[in-house]
Design a protein around this motif. Structure first.
Motif, PDB file in Angstrom:
ATOM      1  N   GLY A 421       0.781  -1.231   0.000  1.00 18.99           N
ATOM      2  CA  GLY A 421       0.000   0.000   0.000  1.00 18.99           C
ATOM      3  C   GLY A 421       0.809   1.274   0.000  1.00 18.99           C
ATOM      4  O   GLY A 421       0.252   2.344  -0.248  1.00 18.99           O
ATOM      5  N   SER A 422       2.106   1.243   0.307  1.00 18.90           N
ATOM      6  CA  SER A 422       2.872   2.496   0.358  1.00 18.90           C
ATOM      7  C   SER A 422       4.350   2.235   0.101  1.00 18.90           C
ATOM      8  O   SER A 422       4.887   1.175   0.435  1.00 18.90           O
ATOM      9  N   PHE A 423       5.009   3.230  -0.508  1.00 22.12           N
ATOM     10  CA  PHE A 423       6.456   3.194  -0.648  1.00 22.12           C
ATOM     11  C   PHE A 423       7.092   3.390   0.719  1.00 22.12           C
ATOM     12  O   PHE A 423       6.463   3.934   1.648  1.00 22.12           O
ATOM     13  N   ASP A 755       1.194  -0.018  -9.368  1.00 22.37           N
ATOM     14  CA  ASP A 755       0.448  -1.261  -9.540  1.00 22.37           C
ATOM     15  C   ASP A 755       0.845  -2.281  -8.478  1.00 22.37           C
ATOM     16  O   ASP A 755      -0.007  -2.964  -7.896  1.00 22.37           O
ATOM     17  N   ILE A 756       2.179  -2.381  -8.246  1.00 19.44           N
ATOM     18  CA  ILE A 756       2.678  -3.333  -7.257  1.00 19.44           C
ATOM     19  C   ILE A 756       2.121  -3.014  -5.876  1.00 19.44           C
ATOM     20  O   ILE A 756       1.848  -3.912  -5.066  1.00 19.44           O
ATOM     21  N   SER A 760      -3.189   0.826  -8.346  1.00 22.76           N
ATOM     22  CA  SER A 760      -3.687   0.829  -9.719  1.00 22.76           C
ATOM     23  C   SER A 760      -3.366  -0.515 -10.342  1.00 22.76           C
ATOM     24  O   SER A 760      -2.695  -1.355  -9.725  1.00 22.76           O
ATOM     25  N   ASP A 761      -3.838  -0.714 -11.580  1.00 25.13           N
ATOM     26  CA  ASP A 761      -3.471  -1.909 -12.346  1.00 25.13           C
ATOM     27  C   ASP A 761      -3.518  -1.531 -13.816  1.00 25.13           C
ATOM     28  O   ASP A 761      -4.490  -1.803 -14.529  1.00 25.13           O
ATOM     29  N   THR A 762      -2.469  -0.889 -14.272  1.00 26.22           N
ATOM     30  CA  THR A 762      -2.443  -0.341 -15.626  1.00 26.22           C
ATOM     31  C   THR A 762      -2.437  -1.456 -16.687  1.00 26.22           C
ATOM     32  O   THR A 762      -2.963  -1.242 -17.782  1.00 26.22           O
ATOM     33  N   VAL A 763      -1.855  -2.598 -16.372  1.00 26.98           N
ATOM     34  CA  VAL A 763      -1.833  -3.690 -17.346  1.00 26.98           C
ATOM     35  C   VAL A 763      -3.237  -4.253 -17.538  1.00 26.98           C
ATOM     36  O   VAL A 763      -3.674  -4.490 -18.677  1.00 26.98           O
ATOM     37  N   LEU A 764      -3.961  -4.461 -16.461  1.00 27.42           N
ATOM     38  CA  LEU A 764      -5.342  -4.928 -16.578  1.00 27.42           C
ATOM     39  C   LEU A 764      -6.191  -3.894 -17.297  1.00 27.42           C
ATOM     40  O   LEU A 764      -7.020  -4.240 -18.154  1.00 27.42           O
ATOM     41  N   ASP A 765      -6.000  -2.617 -16.980  1.00 34.97           N
ATOM     42  CA  ASP A 765      -6.761  -1.558 -17.653  1.00 34.97           C
ATOM     43  C   ASP A 765      -6.524  -1.607 -19.156  1.00 34.97           C
ATOM     44  O   ASP A 765      -7.463  -1.471 -19.956  1.00 34.97           O
TER      45      ASP A 765
END
Length: 774
Positions: A421-423, A755-756, A760-765
């Protein structure tokens, strides 16, 4: 016979019954007094017999031992807790009235021992439990150490009544052996029972033998199962278990198992499990290995590319083992590589010089953890995704871990919280250096135990190894501290920051990506999440339900990212939905098995272990002449990109399916996108390989992990270090091996750091947009 039945018999006969069905001749526990010798030496050879004078031995009530509760008598183990007496000796007697012994049909002995024991009655051996065959001496160890789960077990033996003395006085002698001199406890308790003729239970050698194995009493189990009739329906596989699991692995005497391997093979020469055991028993016994084949002039200098093998990082406390034992283990490893390892020649590896480098590094006594690490590093030289040592890194690497996880994007490494959830630092997510050393040096050291190729898999596992901060410090020549100094930077590289974090004593758990998502609708698009290649019926049922629900969808996404593999059940369930009825079989894989030996006869069913695996053209798996003809044609046309030494391998095996493999499947003719990444591994690899090139199908993401060979397990004879190496090589129909390459996507797309983290999930999008035509 049931207890209630004997109560009825006793009532009918009245109190005049002098010999019941079971008569306790020598009771267990405090009712029996034993003479015992715990002086750390063997008694005179006549100690087992009735004539032996044991008046000089100590006396005590049962049970006897040390280190356990409920003892009637505590024994001495000597002055050194790390070097206790290996054996203690016990004697007791019981007397029978004249003629009583003739009324018994058999004797029953109940023995509780920790670790192993041999029981004698009137000088003759009556029972042996958890002890090897042959002559037993004072320093002979028990076969295995008894664990807490089995310490309380009483082991049952039915022995002939003619062991009783005709003179009335009977002597029971017991010797109890430790598995090793550092054992924490010893225990002995025993009961002797007389049984009436006809009441001695008939031995079910199969059930009793399996039960003994489950209790960890391998010697007893082996003795019982060896008496199994060849007519028994489980005879062949039982003989195979004796050869491989019992003698080859549990007891560590693989040569003793060869007889049972032969019996198993003679009984079922086409059974894949039996054939595997037959071959493996010969491998484990070493009878296939020719020492002259590995004799050569050893290299006396470590090559530059092998210097990482001989580093001496601090790994914490570790037992020491002598040079001769480690040299023998390295010789055994070399034999296994040469005779069994499918990918030995896949990429050029000077493994002989690498082995010699390790030999040069050995001291007269070497810490076992260092040797374990060296073997792990050696295996990393090859391109076998499954290969490695069967020991978790935390078991042999020094403790002290980073409190973060690491990921990558492009050529940069970012750090994030293990909780997700966070860097670690949202404004400065990328790490430039750790403890003043560039991140590239840390990544190099983190790759020492990771197989060389494919590069994307090597990167993934090296990132996971960054958690072992104190071990990596030692590899880099840095001092272990309680804190870690991180040099971080922003995404644009303009902002810099130094951050100190504390070393943790708990290894952070690596997270699967994507984490926690489930199958669902995304608008009019179906999304099917498969986190693992499970054979669990409930999950397979959910897949079937979702495929019914998605029948009228506009498109479908199957997400295999982070899927580390498992079984092929999901592939067999889903692939038929995408194969047009009536079309020829779809060839998914070509496999061949590296043969360490030639079998006595032909093996038409093949080497790949199950009906879900690749099959030779001769296999009964192919049900029609058309299928067999198609397989034969495919084999004839197949051209592997890696030229194998086929004289060392089996004939080609083929994995192929058509739509009939799942009769419930309908034909789904809408567009399909499969998401994959470097975590898509093993059965995940073959899944994406099966779909690669299908009409209306697009693979999207990163190349898969590259590891689909059939793995086999081995154990080094002295250190007992377990190894995994592939014994079969597997190829895509286009000729490329799965291992060392993986399956490339049709659309290359890397996940973003966000994404990790699950933001977000740009690949799924991108996949959904592709299916929606946007």
């Amino acid at each position: 016979m049931k207890k209630q039945y004997w109560m009825v018999l006793a009532l009918l006969a009245g109190l005049s019954v002098s010999v019941q069905a079971k008569v306790v001749l020598l009771p267990r526990g405090e009712k029996t007094v034993w003479r015992y010798l715990d002086a750390g030496r063997a008694p005179d050879a006549s100690w087992r017999g009735s004539a032996f004078d044991d008046s000089g031995w100590k006396r005590g009530k049962g049970p006897l031992g040390y280190g356990e509760e409920g003892l009637g008598t505590a024994l001495s183990f000597g002055d050194d807790r790390e070097n206790k007496h290996m054996t203690a000796y016990f004697r007791s007697t019981f007397r029978l009235d004249e003629g009583t012994a003739e009324k018994f049909g058999a004797l029953e002995i109940l023995l509780r021992r920790d670790d192993g024991a041999v029981v004698y009655l009137n000088g003759r051996e009556a029972a042996r439990s958890n002890m090897q065959p042959g002559r037993i001496e004072f320093r002979t160890p028990a076969s295995i150490a008894v664990g807490p789960a089995n310490e309380g077990d009483y082991h049952r033996f039915i022995v002939p009544v003619d062991l009783l003395s005709e003179k009335g006085l009977n002597t029971v002698a017991v010797e109890v052996h430790q598995a090793n001199p550092g054992s924490s406890d010893l225990f002995m308790d025993l009961e002797v029972i007389g049984l009436l003729p006809g009441e001695a239970p008939k031995r079910d050698f199969f059930s009793d033998g399996i039960a003994a194995l489950r209790r960890g009493n391998f010697e007893e189990g082996a003795t019982l199962l060896a008496q199994l009739s060849p007519d028994h329906p489980e005879y062949a596989r039982t003989m195979a278990v004796l050869a491989l699991q019992v003698y080859g692995q549990a007891l560590g005497r693989p040569k003793d198992g060869l007889e049972f391997a032969r019996k198993a093979y003679e009984a079922a020469s086409t059974d894949r499990q039996v054939v595997r055991a037959y071959i493996k028993a010969h491998v484990l016994s070493g009878v296939l290995f020719d020492d002259d084949a590995i004799k050569r002039k050893r290299k006396r200098k470590v090559a530059q590319e092998h210097r990482f093998l001989v580093t001496r990082p601090g790994l914490g406390d570790s037992p020491l083992i002598g040079r001769a034992e480690l040299e023998a283990d390295l010789d055994y490893l070399e034999h296994v590589l040469v005779n069994c390892f499918a990918y030995l020649e896949l990429k050029p590896v000077d493994y002989r010089r690498a082995l010699d480098a390790i030999r040069l590094s050995l001291d007269e006594e070497t810490p076992v953890k260092r040797f374990n690490l060296q073997v792990a590093k050696l295996i990393s030289l090859f391109c076998d995704g499954h290969a490695g040592i069967m020991l978790a890194p935390a078991k042999y690497l020094s403790p002290g871990y980073a409190p973060f996880l690491a990921g990558s994007h492009g050529d940069r490494v970012f750090l994030y919280s293990p909780k997700g959830g966070s860097f670690l630092d949202p404004e400065h997510p990328y790490v430039v250096s750790i403890d003043g050393q560039p991140i590239a040096r840390w990544m190099e050291a983190a790759s020492y135990t990771v197989v060389k190729e494919p590069a994307h898999r090597r990167l993934r596992e090296s990132l996971e190894n960054l958690r072992f901060i104190n071990y990596l410090r030692s590899e880099l020549g840095l001092t272990a501290r309680d804190t870690i100094r991180l040099a971080l930077e922003s995404g644009d590289g303009e902002k810099k920051r130094t951050l100190k974090v504390d070393v943790t004593s708990r290894l952070p758990e690596a997270r699967q990506f994507p984490h926690g998502v489930k199958s669902r609708w995304i608008g009019d698009i179906g999304y099917l999440r498969i986190p693992a290649m499970t054979a669990e019926p409930r999950f397979l049922g959910h897949l079937r339900d979702w495929m019914i629900a998605f029948r009228d969808s506009d498109g479908l996404v199957i997400d295999l990212r982070g899927n580390y593999g498992g079984s092929k059940d999901i592939l067999l369930a889903l692939l038929p939905y995408f194969l047009k009825p009536g079309d020829p079989m779809r060839v998914v894989e070509f496999s061949t098995y590296r043969k360490p030996m030639e079998l006595p006869g032909p093996h038409p069913e093949g080497y790949m272990m199950s009906s879900m695996s690749a099959q030779p053209v001769t296999s009964s798996h192919w049900k029609t002449a058309g299928q067999r003809a198609q397989v034969g044609k495919a084999i004839k046309a197949f051209k592997p990109k890696w030229k194998l030494p086929m004289e060392k391998f089996s004939e080609w095996h083929v994995l192929a399916f058509d739509s009939t493999i799942n009769p419930r499947a309908y034909y789904y003719d809408k567009p399909l996108v499969i998401l994959q990444d470097s975590g898509t591994f093993s059965a995940g690899d073959i899944f994406v390989g099966a779909f690669k090139g299908l009409p209306n199908t697009t693979l999207m993401g990163m190349p898969s992990g590259g590891g689909n060979g059939w793995k086999e397990h081995y154990q080094l004879p002295n250190t007992k270090l377990g190894l995994v190496l592939c014994q079969s090589a597997k190829f895509r129909p286009t000729g490329e091996p799965y291992d060392g390459l993986g399956v490339p996507p049709d659309v290359l797309m890397e996940a973003l750091p966000e994404d990790i983290l699950g933001k977000s999930d740009t690949v799924l999008d991108a996949a959904v947009k592709r299916l929606e035509g946007k």
